[in-house]
Design an enzyme around this catalytic site. Structure first.
Site, PDB file in Angstrom:
ATOM      1  CD  GLU A  10       7.138 -25.079  68.209  1.00  0.00           C
ATOM      2  OE1 GLU A  10       7.632 -24.112  69.020  1.00  0.00           O
ATOM      3  OE2 GLU A  10       6.504 -24.821  67.367  1.00  0.00           O
TER       4      GLU A  10
ATOM      5  CG  ASP B 254       6.193 -23.963  72.362  1.00  0.00           C
ATOM      6  OD1 ASP B 254       5.636 -23.835  73.712  1.00  0.00           O
ATOM      7  OD2 ASP B 254       6.088 -23.412  71.693  1.00  0.00           O
TER       8      ASP B 254
ATOM      9  CG  HIS C 289      22.874 -18.826  82.793  1.00  0.00           C
ATOM     10  ND1 HIS C 289      21.989 -19.486  81.735  1.00  0.00           N
ATOM     11  CD2 HIS C 289      23.519 -19.738  83.628  1.00  0.00           C
ATOM     12  CE1 HIS C 289      22.328 -20.626  81.946  1.00  0.00           C
ATOM     13  NE2 HIS C 289      23.212 -20.904  82.934  1.00  0.00           N
TER      14      HIS C 289
ATOM     15  CB  CYS D 233      14.024 -19.608  66.353  1.00  0.00           C
ATOM     16  SG  CYS D 233      12.869 -20.858  66.518  1.00  0.00           S
TER      17      CYS D 233
HETATM   18  C1  PEP Z   1       9.691 -21.451  70.576  1.00  0.00           C
HETATM   19  O1  PEP Z   1       8.816 -22.417  71.111  1.00  0.00           O
HETATM   20  O2  PEP Z   1      11.021 -21.908  71.059  1.00  0.00           O
HETATM   21  C2  PEP Z   1       9.451 -20.659  69.812  1.00  0.00           C
HETATM   22  C3  PEP Z   1      10.729 -19.995  69.103  1.00  0.00           C
HETATM   23  O3  PEP Z   1       8.192 -20.387  69.417  1.00  0.00           O
HETATM   24  P1  PEP Z   1       7.295 -19.477  70.103  1.00  0.00           P
HETATM   25  O4  PEP Z   1       8.298 -18.771  71.379  1.00  0.00           O
HETATM   26  O5  PEP Z   1       6.715 -18.449  69.205  1.00  0.00           O
HETATM   27  O6  PEP Z   1       6.394 -20.341  70.979  1.00  0.00           O
HETATM   28 MG    MG Z   2       7.125 -22.257  70.083  1.00  0.00          MG
END
Ligand code: PEP
Ligand code: MG
Length: 591
Positions: free
Chosen positions: A443, A467, A193, A514
């Site tokens: 997650e 995660d 990508h 996210c």
């Molecule tokens: C994720 O796990 O995608 C997340 C946004 O949380 P972090 O990256 O803070 O673990």
């Molecule tokens: Mg996370």
């Protein structure tokens, strides 16, 4: 002059001083101009002062709670802060090699650690752990408690070429390509990508060079030929001048993504909400500047700057949350409760035998211990302090509470019960507060599989793909023997995301994404095709995401996603997707 051969993935001929970014070690080395050496030295001194303050605070608390003996650990660390072998040596490296302070600290640490390794004495081995700890704290304080590649890249003030071990597409999407003329990486292939993105941005790129990041010293003159796949270290002056002259003539200003604000729609009119991920209230300005419609993820654990969470009192937290919510009002702000792993905190909270660790992104990501909501439930006093601060801050705008690392319905019920207790405690103090929406991060695979059940307990979902991918695929991203198997396009990941969305839709609750996946300009349209309409990402990635959304047809992507979900391998999915993008014009190479 030395020539290296890789795969040319994006055409163009550029030359410039090398900015070397070695991200696997999470420390980036870059040259600083002579007039900025003093600034790096000041940053080092400030970090030392800040670290001293923090260590003294921790030591006093431990002495008070657990006795002087345990507190002595931190006396030893305070002494290390003044040891010329660490900070003194780092200062000499900054001045002598004209490099950034963070890199210098890491180098100084490696030098001392090597000396310690040769000594068999167990006492001195113990000191090595302390040294690492102190160096980790210094680096963290230099970054202003956050950082990583993107923040450092922002500091650039002269044109250069980027040489890296690897470059995530979400990082590429955020860099200033007016200053970075091209890049060369150890990893990568023609269809990766990042390569597609480089072509779309019109940036010269050569990938698959295997060890280029280790061979090129920071600041060395480097020529990148994206057509032939050649990288030349220290090209002779005549060649360099010729390339520079040619580049000046040929340089076509790429249209920069507009930092527009407000709602964005796909080509066929589907409204997509783009929110920002932030770590502190100060980031709200960047989020607004990038056109964020709200904060989709506020990672509250960054509040501590490496100290234990009980160091932040209710009032301090309330002030920080209130500031964030007020700055963003009337836009929504989703604050995630602490996602820390107990083992990665400083010693005070835990068994003194455990190694003290900090939690930079890469380290936090690799742990499946007592973290996230598990940590909150195991430490109800700390958790309720945070909840009271959040409930109070909710009065100042639109605040939502998000629980991280949830793996069962049981945990959500227990956490909600603690929210009720926190509310009752505030009521007993005569403080009335609104009822914020309470969401669950999806997650952990068990949460994704039971999404339809969790949707009965939650007001919204946020999919944390970082995660979710690593636990679904059982890939530790920090283990380089398997990190190339971390694959967002794995059919299992895509099917899980579809299942989560279905669970949410069935119960009528909103769902957003996210994780990093949302900020990858190639994966974002696919997620839109899977029916997702809300995303949150680091502010720097938002302008590119806007552009991608505007060029995406949701209906067309839905057809593409339906087909993708029938394919069995990552390669098949990738090939199909890239072919479809060509048809969709999203990444038209001729543009
Ligand atoms: C994720 O796990 O995608 C997340 C946004 O949380 P972090 O990256 O803070 O673990
Ligand atoms: Mg996370």
């Amino acid at each position: 002059m030395e020539r290296l051969k890789g795969i040319g993935v994006s055409s163009g001929l550029v030359v410039g001083p090398a900015l070397v970014a070695i991200q696997r070690t999470q420390v980036i080395r870059f040259p600083v101009a002579p007039e900025r050496v003093a600034r790096e030295l000041t940053a080092l001194e400030r970090a030392r002062a800040r670290s001293r303050e923090q260590l003294q605070q921790i030591r006093d608390r431990i002495a008070q709670r657990k006795g002087k003996e345990l507190a002595a650990i931190f006396d030893a660390q305070l002494l290390l802060l003044d040891d010329p072998l660490l900070v003194g040596r780092a200062a000499a490296i900054i001045a002598g090699e004209r490099v950034n302070a963070e890199w210098a600290v890491q180098r100084a640490l490696e030098e001392v650690a090597e000396v310690f390794s040769d000594i068999a004495d167990p006492y001195l081995h113990e000191r090595k752990g302390d040294l690492q700890d102190v160096a980790g704290r210094l680096r963290m304080n230099m970054r202003g408690e956050k950082g990583g590649a993107r923040d450092l890249f922002r500091d650039l003030d002269a044109p250069c070429v980027l040489v890296a071990d690897e470059l995530a597409p979400s990082v590429v999407a955020q860099l200033d390509w007016d200053l970075i003329r091209g890049f060369a990486t150890d990893a990568g292939s023609r269809t990766y990508h990042t390569a597609i993105l480089a072509r779309s941005l019109g940036v010269a790129a050569v990938v698959g060079l295997r060890d280029v990041s280790g061979r090129i010293p920071a600041g060395a003159s480097v020529l990148i030929d994206g057509d032939s796949g050649e990288v030349v270290i220290d090209p002779d002056p005549a060649l360099r001048l010729e390339v520079e002259a040619r580049a000046r003539r040929a340089r076509v200003q790429q249209p920069r993504p507009a930092a527009a604000a407000g709602p964005v729609r796909t080509r066929d009119g589907v409204a997509i909400a783009l929110h920002a991920n932030i770590e502190r209230s100060d980031d709200a300005a960047a989020a607004l500047g990038s056109g964020a419609e709200g904060i989709g993820l506020y990672r509250s654990e960054f509040l501590f700057g490496g100290g234990p969470p009980d160091m932040a009192g209710e009032d301090e937290q309330y002030e920080e949350y209130r500031r964030t919510v007020a700055r963003m009002a009337p836009r929504p702000v989703t604050i995630r409760t602490f996602d820390v792993d107990e083992r990665q905190l400083a010693r005070p909270l835990v068994d003194s035998g455990l190694e003290a660790r900090w939690f930079p992104q890469a380290e936090r990501a690799g742990h499946a211990g007592l973290r996230g909501i598990r940590f909150g439930l195991a430490h109800p006093v700390i958790f309720k302090t945070q909840l009271r601060a959040l409930l109070r801050a909710a009065a100042h705008g639109s605040l939502r509470i998000l629980f991280p690392f949830v793996s069962s319905v049981q945990e959500v019920r227990a956490a909600r019960a603690l929210v009720a207790e926190a509310r009752a405690e505030l009521a007993a103090r005569g403080v009335a507060c609104p009822t914020p929406a309470i969401g669950v991060m999806i997650e952990v695979p068990s949460a994704a599989f039971t999404a339809s059940m969790l949707a009965r307990e939650a007001d919204f979902f946020t999919i944390g793909t970082n995660d979710l991918i690593q636990y679904t695929l059982a890939v530790d991203r920090t283990d380089e023997r398997v990190s190339d198997r971390y694959e967002p396009l794995h059919p299992a990941v895509l099917r899980l995301i579809r299942q989560v969305r279905r669970g949410a839709v069935r119960r009528g609750i909103p769902v957003s994404v996210c994780g990093e996946m949302a900020s990858d300009p190639v994966l974002l349209p696919l997620l839109v095709g899977c029916g997702l309409i809300e995303f949150s990402m680091t502010p720097g990635a938002l302008p590119m995401a806007r552009r991608v959304v505007q060029e995406t047809s949701a209906a067309e992507m839905a057809r593409i996603a339906a087909r993708v979900l029938t394919l069995g391998t990552v390669d098949e999915i990738e090939q199909y997707l890239l072919g479809s993008f060509g048809r969709q014009n999203v990444y038209d190479e001729a543009r």
